[in-house]
Scaffold this active site. Structure first.
Site, PDB file in Angstrom:
ATOM      1  N   GLU A 124       7.147  -5.456   1.931  1.00 25.37           N
ATOM      2  CA  GLU A 124       7.264  -3.988   1.930  1.00 25.37           C
ATOM      3  C   GLU A 124       7.912  -3.443   3.062  1.00 25.37           C
ATOM      4  O   GLU A 124       7.591  -3.645   4.526  1.00 25.37           O
ATOM      5  CB  GLU A 124       5.804  -3.470   2.193  1.00 25.37           C
ATOM      6  CG  GLU A 124       4.764  -3.681   0.844  1.00 25.37           C
ATOM      7  CD  GLU A 124       5.220  -2.924  -0.227  1.00 25.37           C
ATOM      8  OE1 GLU A 124       6.084  -1.973  -0.165  1.00 25.37           O
ATOM      9  OE2 GLU A 124       4.724  -3.147  -1.038  1.00 25.37           O
ATOM     10  N   CYS A 145       6.447   4.328   6.583  1.00 24.46           N
ATOM     11  CA  CYS A 145       7.638   3.741   5.437  1.00 24.46           C
ATOM     12  C   CYS A 145       7.953   4.980   4.512  1.00 24.46           C
ATOM     13  O   CYS A 145       8.858   5.175   4.014  1.00 24.46           O
ATOM     14  CB  CYS A 145       7.039   2.407   4.712  1.00 24.46           C
ATOM     15  SG  CYS A 145       6.523   1.380   5.909  1.00 24.46           S
ATOM     16  N   LYS A 157      -1.198 -12.378  11.480  1.00 19.84           N
ATOM     17  CA  LYS A 157      -0.595 -12.111  12.794  1.00 19.84           C
ATOM     18  C   LYS A 157      -0.346 -10.769  12.635  1.00 19.84           C
ATOM     19  O   LYS A 157       0.655 -10.063  11.977  1.00 19.84           O
ATOM     20  CB  LYS A 157       0.754 -13.044  12.726  1.00 19.84           C
ATOM     21  CG  LYS A 157       1.319 -12.820  14.175  1.00 19.84           C
ATOM     22  CD  LYS A 157       3.027 -12.871  13.944  1.00 19.84           C
ATOM     23  CE  LYS A 157       3.818 -11.713  14.327  1.00 19.84           C
ATOM     24  NZ  LYS A 157       3.351 -10.877  15.459  1.00 19.84           N
ATOM     25  N   GLU A 193      17.200   4.329   7.989  1.00 27.60           N
ATOM     26  CA  GLU A 193      15.834   4.783   8.237  1.00 27.60           C
ATOM     27  C   GLU A 193      15.846   4.554   9.836  1.00 27.60           C
ATOM     28  O   GLU A 193      16.040   3.997  10.431  1.00 27.60           O
ATOM     29  CB  GLU A 193      14.955   3.394   7.891  1.00 27.60           C
ATOM     30  CG  GLU A 193      13.278   3.762   8.102  1.00 27.60           C
ATOM     31  CD  GLU A 193      12.602   2.785   7.900  1.00 27.60           C
ATOM     32  OE1 GLU A 193      12.849   1.650   8.005  1.00 27.60           O
ATOM     33  OE2 GLU A 193      11.589   2.808   7.070  1.00 27.60           O
TER      34      GLU A 193
HETATM   35  C1  UN1 Z   1       3.494   2.742   5.394  1.00 31.70           C
HETATM   36  O1  UN1 Z   1       3.968   3.544   5.933  1.00 31.70           O
HETATM   37  O2  UN1 Z   1       3.840   1.594   5.616  1.00 31.70           O
HETATM   38  O3  UN1 Z   1       1.495   6.787   1.418  1.00 31.70           O
HETATM   39  C2  UN1 Z   1       2.116   3.009   4.604  1.00 31.70           C
HETATM   40  C3  UN1 Z   1       1.090   6.685   2.762  1.00 31.70           C
HETATM   41  C4  UN1 Z   1       0.136   5.780   3.416  1.00 31.70           C
HETATM   42  C5  UN1 Z   1       0.538   4.392   3.718  1.00 31.70           C
HETATM   43  C6  UN1 Z   1       1.795   4.351   4.382  1.00 31.70           C
HETATM   44  N1  UN1 Z   1      -1.136   5.859   2.469  1.00 31.70           N
HETATM   45  O4  UN1 Z   1       1.729   7.393   3.707  1.00 31.70           O
END
Ligand code: UN1
Length: 496
Positions: free
Chosen positions: A250, A284, A175, A384
């Site tokens: 995550e 992230c 999804k 965040e």
């Molecule tokens: C994400 O932001 O969920 O290390 C992943 C990084 C990328 C992956 C980010 N290779 O910024």
């Protein structure tokens, strides 16, 4: 790009369920439509799970190296389609085209890497306490896996989950985030074109509340891999716990970059601009806080602001653009609310803090790259934001830098710029994060290494690297007794 209609992909066919309602995705730079999708309901999810469940025994029985060959074909298709998919990523999500290409390249890298994993999937052999007895472990797939993915890496995060699940012998219901459903659909097409057997990968679009929850609740779904926000992640975890499922999360980050007095400041500046404003801060792993050692604070901030004066925000398809729009109206509203929070809390907005208006900006969700000086513990220093707002903090020494760096509920990525090797290694020990970079920004993880974080960033699992398969396999412990008599562990003497 014209908007295209997509159905659900179930049991090897694209379907358009009768009477379904639809939703659309739009280009955040122009608000033009990109794709139209089915709002999947519980019955659609049920059929997708049933299809994955039926396909599971044969896929599990397919030797892992053969599964790997299929993934190599997926990688070939991705490679051939790289530019087209990169443009789709940029069009549907808004990251600049170089990063759109990076997103697809990360997909290629990971799918290839996982193809090789098909020839490893290693277990252990260990000695027995008894003679003529052989002890080993093998990895077995869990069954049907749900992959629930975000919009910020709309090709690579789905591939991280799908390829790792498939090489391990699971079947998948995927999804995608609704905002980037077309990227999701096109990823499914690459697997379809590569010749994946029917039912091994299924695709259901729709809301998290309907599709996501139905996936998590179904007893046939044994594992859930989710990337997204902390609050949703917590709900996914609790919901999955009822069914005693394996839930891999995550979640967010509030990633610090420490710049010490002895750092190569120009290098740190390059890293900071990329880390904070790459993907418009919507990673992230984005560098959302920079902790500046007091002796270089003024000089560094001055150079940062100079660089931002010529930093170009605009059409993300244009190769010379530094930052595109944020991904949606919701994202724009959220980031702007933090501009207001910064002002209300008495932070000093050193740069930006505005929505960009006029010309092409009026059509999309364009914000200024924004820098605000703040203090430890403030909202912009701890929450965040997931957007182009960088919090700048002054720290008097290394110890204070580490204390402030660790003073947040997240722990995904972190960085230190220093030329002092002892300090760099201390930071590796001291920073509470799943990832630490030395003299590089907080973004840019490579697929052959584990990816994930501590504290509220997740629940302990790691994605990517060979450890990724731990999330998608069960360990079976095997004892083979070839003594031809009953041997009793813990009871018989070893030489009995
Ligand atoms: C994400 O932001 O969920 O290390 C992943 C990084 C990328 C992956 C980010 N290779 O910024």
């Amino acid at each position: 790009m014209t908007a295209t209609q997509y159905g659900l992909f179930i049991d090897g066919h694209w379907e358009h369920p009768a009477g379904a309602t639809h939703f659309a995705t739009t280009n955040p730079a122009t608000r033009e439509p990109v794709g139209e999708f089915v709002s999947g309901g519980p019955k659609d999810v049920e059929r997708a799970i049933a299809s994955a469940h039926r396909a599971f025994p044969a896929w599990k029985a397919t030797p892992a190296p053969r599964r790997g060959e299929l993934l190599l074909r997926v990688a070939e298709v991705l490679r051939r389609r790289k530019e087209e998919l990169a443009r789709l990523v940029t069009t549907e999500m808004g990251k600049v085209i170089a990063e759109g290409r990076g997103d697809v390249q990360e997909s290629i890298d990971f799918v290839e890497y996982m193809a090789g994993e098909g020839r490893r999937l290693a277990g252990e052999t260990v000695p027995s306490e008894l003679r003529h007895k052989f002890c080993l472990t093998v990895r077995q797939p869990k069954g049907v896996v749900a992959a629930i993915t975000p919009w910020n890496f709309p090709t690579s995060i789905p591939n991280w989950k799908i390829a790792a699940a498939l090489i391990s012998g699971n079947t998948v219901v995927f999804k995608p985030a609704s905002a980037t459903a077309r990227c999701g659909a096109e990823i499914v097409r690459t697997y379809e074109e590569a010749g994946l057997p029917a039912g091994v990968l299924n695709f259901v679009t729709g809301s998290g509340g309907t599709v996501g929850n139905a996936l998590i609740d179904d007893p046939r779904v044994r594992a859930i891999s989710f990337t997204g926000g902390v609050e949703t992640g917590r709900e996914v975890y609790l919901r999955g716990a009822k069914g005693l499922k394996s839930v891999h999360l995550e979640l967010g980050g509030k990633n610090p970059m420490i710049v010490m007095e002895d750092a190569n400041l120009e290098l740190a500046l390059d890293g900071l601009l990329f880390g904070a404003f790459g993907t418009a801060g919507q990673r992230c792993t984005a560098t959302s806080r920079v902790l500046l050692h007091a002796p270089i604070y003024d000089e560094f901030v001055g150079r940062l602001l100079d660089r931002l004066r010529t930093f170009r925000v605009g059409n993300p398809l244009d190769e010379s653009t530094g930052m595109g729009p944020v991904a949606s109206a919701d994202q724009e509203a959220k980031v702007r609310s933090y501009f207001d929070i910064a002002r209300k809390e008495g932070d000093t907005l050193l740069f930006g803090g505005e929505k960009l208006l006029g010309g092409e900006y009026d059509r999309g969700y364009f914000l200024t790259p924004t820098v605000a000086a703040t203090r430890a513990g403030s909202r912009i220093a701890t929450e965040e934001i997931f957007g182009p707002l960088l919090a700048v903090l002054r720290v008097k020494d290394y110890d204070e830098a580490v204390r402030v760096a660790n003073e947040v509920s997240y722990g995904l990525s972190s960085a230190i710029y220093t030329r002092d090797v002892n300090r760099a290694f201390r930071a590796i020990e001291d920073l509470e994060a799943g990832i630490t970079y030395v003299n590089a920004p907080t973004i840019g993880a490579e697929v052959q290494l584990p990816f994930g974080g501590v504290k509220n960033t997740g629940n302990g699992g790691r994605e990517a690297g060979s450890v990724a398969i731990e999330e998608f396999t069960e360990i079976k412990t095997v004892f083979v007794d070839f003594s031809d008599r009953l041997q009793k562990a813990q009871i018989d003497a070893a030489d009995g």
